[in-house]
Design a protein around this motif. Structure first.
Motif, PDB file in Angstrom:
ATOM      1  N   SER A   3       0.687  -0.975   0.155  1.00  0.00           N
ATOM      2  CA  SER A   3      -0.366  -0.022  -0.316  1.00  0.00           C
ATOM      3  C   SER A   3       0.551   1.447   0.100  1.00  0.00           C
ATOM      4  O   SER A   3       0.629   1.863  -0.603  1.00  0.00           O
ATOM      5  CB  SER A   3      -0.424   0.186   1.493  1.00  0.00           C
ATOM      6  OG  SER A   3       0.324   0.115   2.152  1.00  0.00           O
ATOM      7  N   ASP A   7       0.981   4.545  -2.803  1.00  0.00           N
ATOM      8  CA  ASP A   7      -0.121   5.506  -2.392  1.00  0.00           C
ATOM      9  C   ASP A   7       1.408   6.799  -3.252  1.00  0.00           C
ATOM     10  O   ASP A   7       1.094   7.153  -3.119  1.00  0.00           O
ATOM     11  CB  ASP A   7       0.682   5.973  -1.230  1.00  0.00           C
ATOM     12  CG  ASP A   7      -1.000   5.296  -0.363  1.00  0.00           C
ATOM     13  OD1 ASP A   7      -1.526   5.366  -1.000  1.00  0.00           O
ATOM     14  OD2 ASP A   7      -0.733   5.017   0.846  1.00  0.00           O
ATOM     15  N   GLU A 164      -3.782  -3.870  -9.699  1.00  0.00           N
ATOM     16  CA  GLU A 164      -3.759  -3.128  -8.128  1.00  0.00           C
ATOM     17  C   GLU A 164      -3.390  -1.451  -8.408  1.00  0.00           C
ATOM     18  O   GLU A 164      -4.464  -0.473  -8.062  1.00  0.00           O
ATOM     19  CB  GLU A 164      -3.601  -3.544  -7.069  1.00  0.00           C
ATOM     20  CG  GLU A 164      -3.162  -3.116  -6.367  1.00  0.00           C
ATOM     21  CD  GLU A 164      -2.224  -3.381  -4.632  1.00  0.00           C
ATOM     22  OE1 GLU A 164      -2.474  -2.426  -3.479  1.00  0.00           O
ATOM     23  OE2 GLU A 164      -2.273  -4.048  -4.701  1.00  0.00           O
ATOM     24  N   ARG A 168      -6.306   2.059  -8.407  1.00  0.00           N
ATOM     25  CA  ARG A 168      -5.785   2.694  -7.807  1.00  0.00           C
ATOM     26  C   ARG A 168      -5.839   3.815  -8.813  1.00  0.00           C
ATOM     27  O   ARG A 168      -6.244   5.023  -8.020  1.00  0.00           O
ATOM     28  CB  ARG A 168      -4.771   2.378  -7.301  1.00  0.00           C
ATOM     29  CG  ARG A 168      -5.221   1.397  -5.496  1.00  0.00           C
ATOM     30  CD  ARG A 168      -3.868   1.259  -5.072  1.00  0.00           C
ATOM     31  NE  ARG A 168      -3.390   2.001  -4.071  1.00  0.00           N
ATOM     32  CZ  ARG A 168      -3.522   2.591  -2.917  1.00  0.00           C
ATOM     33  NH1 ARG A 168      -4.877   1.998  -2.293  1.00  0.00           N
ATOM     34  NH2 ARG A 168      -3.248   3.272  -2.458  1.00  0.00           N
ATOM     35  N   ASN A 171      -9.268   4.910  -9.378  1.00  0.00           N
ATOM     36  CA  ASN A 171     -10.169   5.543  -8.176  1.00  0.00           C
ATOM     37  C   ASN A 171      -9.837   7.401  -7.974  1.00  0.00           C
ATOM     38  O   ASN A 171     -10.497   8.271  -7.212  1.00  0.00           O
ATOM     39  CB  ASN A 171      -9.886   4.110  -7.165  1.00  0.00           C
ATOM     40  CG  ASN A 171     -10.954   3.133  -7.224  1.00  0.00           C
ATOM     41  OD1 ASN A 171     -11.373   2.857  -8.273  1.00  0.00           O
ATOM     42  ND2 ASN A 171      -9.918   2.117  -7.074  1.00  0.00           N
ATOM     43  N   THR A 172      -8.518   6.986  -7.745  1.00  0.00           N
ATOM     44  CA  THR A 172      -7.970   8.795  -7.319  1.00  0.00           C
ATOM     45  C   THR A 172      -9.004   9.475  -9.006  1.00  0.00           C
ATOM     46  O   THR A 172      -9.172  10.883  -8.661  1.00  0.00           O
ATOM     47  CB  THR A 172      -5.995   8.300  -7.610  1.00  0.00           C
ATOM     48  OG1 THR A 172      -6.182   7.682  -6.393  1.00  0.00           O
ATOM     49  CG2 THR A 172      -6.378   9.917  -7.396  1.00  0.00           C
TER      50      THR A 172
END
Length: 363
Positions: A3, A7, A164, A168, A171-172
């Motif tokens: 994660s 990030d 992933e 991600r 989604n951002t």
């Protein structure tokens, strides 16, 4: 991919207008960009008035020296004339950008029409909206739609780490689009809030990631996923172009408004400076009682500094907006040269090297 690595992968290096962390930051943002410029200038003038009264009250300054006050008044008159002349020159420079021959005007019109056609095609609508705010809102919605479809297209991708990462990222994009869209729905172009919302949408960083994802995984992604990614890249490019155009238009209006307000306040400022000189012109001393002299002179000085206060307020905002939007597309001067994870180097041509460099940079 952990994660923390993900990030860092999606870390933004772009504009930060609209972000609030604490009270000090909110106050700073209000002074720099959010507050009404005329109110900011009036506040600065009020602070000057109270400052002069306070300094006189504690005996730090005095209004009884005729020669000093007269020289000060002469300097303020000369300075105000210079400032007004400078502002008029800036206004003439802005107006010169509006002059165009028939051929140039026709080329400009054709360029705008072609661009609006491209926007309508990218957003799958019959015609793009006429309102600048609604046009930005349409492109934000287009970005959100393509990001959602991209996430769905990679749902069956073999590599879970890559899947992933892309999900991600999608989604951002959706989250940022939701935040900006909510602001744009309640604004109209011409207010700084709409420009601030558009600037706060970090399209440059999203475009940077999307192009790198395309270059790294174009051999392994499905045709559907590549199509959605290409559509998202095109929509982001159109948004960046639209935002830069509207930002330029807004700044032109802002500087024109600054010119008008400076002219409006310049005449009272010059008259106030002359009034200070006239008050001390009598050989017997000031023509006003010493009891009221500090209040009157402080008030006149506050009026004199109003054009300078306007200059301070407007330059603070225009300079902040320009600095925070220094990037054009995926060119990000805010990004550190050693910051990962998408450093494009010669040894990232093959996919194996690409994945290795991605993991090493993310750590």
């Amino acid at each position: 991919m952990g994660s923390s690595e993900a990030d860092e992968t999606l870390e933004s290096y772009g504009a930060d207008i609209g972000q609030r962390t604490d009270s000090a930051t909110r106050v700073k943002e209000w002074i720099l960009v959010d507050g009404d410029r005329l109110f900011i200038a009036s506040l600065i003038s009020l602070v000057v008035f109270l400052l002069f009264l306070s300094l006189n009250e504690i005996g730090f300054i005095s209004f009884t020296n005729d020669d000093s006050i007269t020289r000060l008044a002469g300097g303020m008159i000369a300075g105000t004339f210079s400032l007004v002349t400078l502002v008029v020159s800036i206004n003439q420079l802005i107006l010169s950008q509006e002059f165009a021959s028939a051929g140039d005007a026709r080329d400009q019109l054709e360029g705008v029409l072609n661009f609006r056609t491209n926007v309508a095609e990218a957003a799958n609508v019959p015609a793009s909206p006429a309102s600048p705010s609604r046009l930005l809102e349409l492109l934000v919605e287009s970005n959100r739609s393509y990001a959602r479809e991209l996430a769905e297209a990679v749902s069956d991708y073999d590599d879970p780490e890559t899947r992933e990462l892309i999900v991600r990222y999608a989604n951002t994009v959706e989250e940022n689009a939701d935040r900006v869209d909510e602001t744009l729905e309640h604004t109209k172009f011409g207010t700084f809030k709409s420009v601030s919302a558009a600037i706060g949408y970090d399209a440059a960083w999203q475009l940077y990631i999307a192009r790198n994802l395309h270059g790294r995984y174009e051999e392994s992604l499905s045709d559907e996923a590549l199509t959605k990614l290409d559509a998202l890249i095109n929509s982001l490019e159109l948004f960046v172009t639209t935002r830069e155009h509207f930002k330029t238009t807004y700044l032109q209006k802002e500087l024109t408004r600054f010119s008008q307000l400076t002219i409006y306040t310049g005449v009272p400022a010059i008259l106030s400076a002359m009034m200070i000189g006239f008050i001390y012109a009598d050989l017997t001393g000031p023509t006003i009682s010493a009891v009221y002299l500090p209040v009157v002179i402080s008030a006149l000085v506050a009026v004199v500094v109003l054009p300078l206060a306007l200059l301070t307020g407007f330059i603070l905002r225009t300079a902040t907006v320009t600095r925070r939007t220094a990037s054009v597309g995926p060119m990000l001067p805010q990004k550190d040269p050693d910051a990962g994870p998408f450093d494009v180097t010669d040894d990232t041509v093959d996919s194996g090297a690409s994945n290795s460099n991605t993991n090493s940079n993310s750590g």
